[in-house]
Motif scaffolding. Structure first.
Motif, PDB file in Angstrom:
ATOM      1  N   PRO A 143      -4.750   2.080   8.732  1.00 37.80           N
ATOM      2  CA  PRO A 143      -3.613   2.679   8.624  1.00 37.80           C
ATOM      3  C   PRO A 143      -3.409   3.895   9.235  1.00 37.80           C
ATOM      4  CG  PRO A 143      -4.008   1.527   6.620  1.00 37.80           C
ATOM      5  CD  PRO A 143      -5.152   1.423   7.336  1.00 37.80           C
ATOM      6  N   THR A 152       3.473   6.226   9.739  1.00 41.16           N
ATOM      7  CA  THR A 152       2.907   5.022   8.931  1.00 41.16           C
ATOM      8  C   THR A 152       2.939   5.478   7.475  1.00 41.16           C
ATOM      9  OG1 THR A 152       1.496   4.228  10.832  1.00 41.16           O
ATOM     10  CG2 THR A 152       0.954   3.617   8.782  1.00 41.16           C
ATOM     11  N   PHE A 154       1.204   3.541   3.748  1.00 36.57           N
ATOM     12  CA  PHE A 154       0.549   2.331   3.505  1.00 36.57           C
ATOM     13  C   PHE A 154       0.198   2.254   2.047  1.00 36.57           C
ATOM     14  CE2 PHE A 154      -2.377   5.705   4.498  1.00 36.57           C
ATOM     15  CZ  PHE A 154      -3.697   5.501   3.767  1.00 36.57           C
ATOM     16  N   GLY A 176      -0.120   7.669   2.327  1.00 33.58           N
ATOM     17  CA  GLY A 176      -0.620   6.518   1.333  1.00 33.58           C
ATOM     18  C   GLY A 176      -0.144   6.718  -0.210  1.00 33.58           C
ATOM     19  N   PHE A 198       4.849   0.174   8.156  1.00 36.93           N
ATOM     20  CA  PHE A 198       4.283   0.176   6.559  1.00 36.93           C
ATOM     21  C   PHE A 198       3.134  -0.963   6.534  1.00 36.93           C
ATOM     22  CE2 PHE A 198       4.381  -1.659   2.137  1.00 36.93           C
ATOM     23  CZ  PHE A 198       3.969  -0.547   1.434  1.00 36.93           C
ATOM     24  N   ALA A 199       1.848  -0.455   5.873  1.00 36.85           N
ATOM     25  CA  ALA A 199       0.711  -1.395   5.960  1.00 36.85           C
ATOM     26  C   ALA A 199       0.435  -1.651   4.653  1.00 36.85           C
ATOM     27  CB  ALA A 199      -0.357  -0.544   7.001  1.00 36.85           C
ATOM     28  N   MET A 200      -0.094  -3.056   4.563  1.00 32.58           N
ATOM     29  CA  MET A 200      -0.385  -3.324   3.338  1.00 32.58           C
ATOM     30  C   MET A 200      -1.605  -4.677   3.455  1.00 32.58           C
ATOM     31  SD  MET A 200       2.945  -5.393   1.727  1.00 32.58           S
ATOM     32  CE  MET A 200       1.990  -5.794   0.052  1.00 32.58           C
TER      33      MET A 200
END
Length: 308
Positions: A143, A152, A154, A176, A198-200
């Motif tokens: 991320p 970004t 996350f 985050g 968006f990070a997951m």
């Protein structure tokens, strides 16, 4: 909780160590960190609870791999033994990459990107991108790496992102927040609607199985996979882009960005997207990464009826 010497979870405690390693430059820092990790290994192993140690971790991975008919039998022992050292290796490599997140020139010596066009093209559509970092190797730094490309956001689990950000990437537009039943989906949707990344992590929901899981084929068996990423992708109209970070020699890494999985429209599309992701994960594991997948630790909880 016993931790290896080199870990993302104790940045403040050893800040002077990190500063000294940063001053050494990438190649020398990697050699020093490899030596330090080796010197710390006996202490770490002896202080780790037996159920979390190298032998127990390898045994869990071996049992999981043996339950999957498509995993070649002759690869299992070597891959399981490698997985026994996964935790300290992952923390060392993630800490090493973290040292260069605020220095774009040095970071380019350490991490290269394959498939960048997939990410750029998706971002150009201005519908946001749902990045899916896979739990392979030093995945925790993906991320913030993406923050060098685009703002970004996350989801994190058990990580002090604010401390990491102050030390490692204070100038990146990266934030985050913890996994939460009531706000994760809304925060993700808000970020995607704003055109952000968006990070997951898509493989496992630590909250346990629920109605938002589906059975998928995986290496000749069946597991329960979370639908959360696909549901979020559908709600936002944003494509999902799987990616992983691979070691590429002693001090270099490659961020591999895969082709997007289009945002689902129908219920069938959601199921198809989840299956597509897990077909990719299976292929990556069989392509030399069996010993580097963090999910072997929780694999029993991914079985149908595995619960929490």
């Amino acid at each position: 909780m016993n931790l290896p010497l080199l870990t993302l979870f104790e940045i403040e405690r050893y800040e002077n160590l990190w500063l000294a390693l940063r001053a050494a430059g990438p190649r020398r820092a990697h050699r020093l960190m490899t030596e330090l990790a080796a010197l710390d290994s006996e202490r770490y192993e002896s202080a780790t609870e037996r159920r979390d140690g190298r032998v127990a971790s390898a045994a869990r991975a071996r049992t999981a791999m043996q339950s999957l008919p498509a995993v070649p039998r002759h690869l299992i022992d070597e891959a399981a033994n490698r997985y026994g050292t996964y935790g300290p290796r992952m923390q060392r490599d993630a800490s090493y990459i973290m040292l260069w997140l605020s220095d774009r020139d040095r970071l380019s010596e350490v991490v290269t990107v394959e498939g960048r066009k997939h990410l750029d093209d998706a971002l150009a559509a201005d519908r946001g991108v749902l990045a899916l970092p896979l739990h392979l190797g030093a995945s925790y730094v993906i991320p913030p790496l993406l923050g060098h490309v685009h703002p970004t956001r996350f989801v994190v689990n058990r990580m002090d992102v604010e401390t990491l950000k102050r030390f490692a990437f204070p100038d990146l537009d990266v934030a985050g927040f913890p996994l939460d039943d009531t706000t994760t989906f809304r925060r993700g949707l808000r970020a995607l609607k704003a055109g952000q990344i968006f990070a997951m992590f898509p493989e496992y929901d630590p909250r346990g199985q629920d109605h938002r899981h589906q059975e998928v084929d995986f290496l000749g068996s069946r597991i329960k996979a979370p639908q959360g990423p696909a549901l979020l992708s559908a709600a936002a109209g944003s494509p999902m882009i799987p990616m992983q970070l691979d070691a590429d020699g002693d001090s270099r890494f490659v961020l591999r960005v895969h082709e997007p999985i289009p945002a689902p429209v129908t219920e069938n599309d959601i199921a198809t997207a989840v299956s597509c992701l897990w077909n990719l994960i299976a292929a990556l594991l069989l392509d030399g990464r069996l010993g580097d997948w963090e999910m072997w630790t929780d694999f029993d909880r991914m079985q149908p009826g595995g619960g929490t």
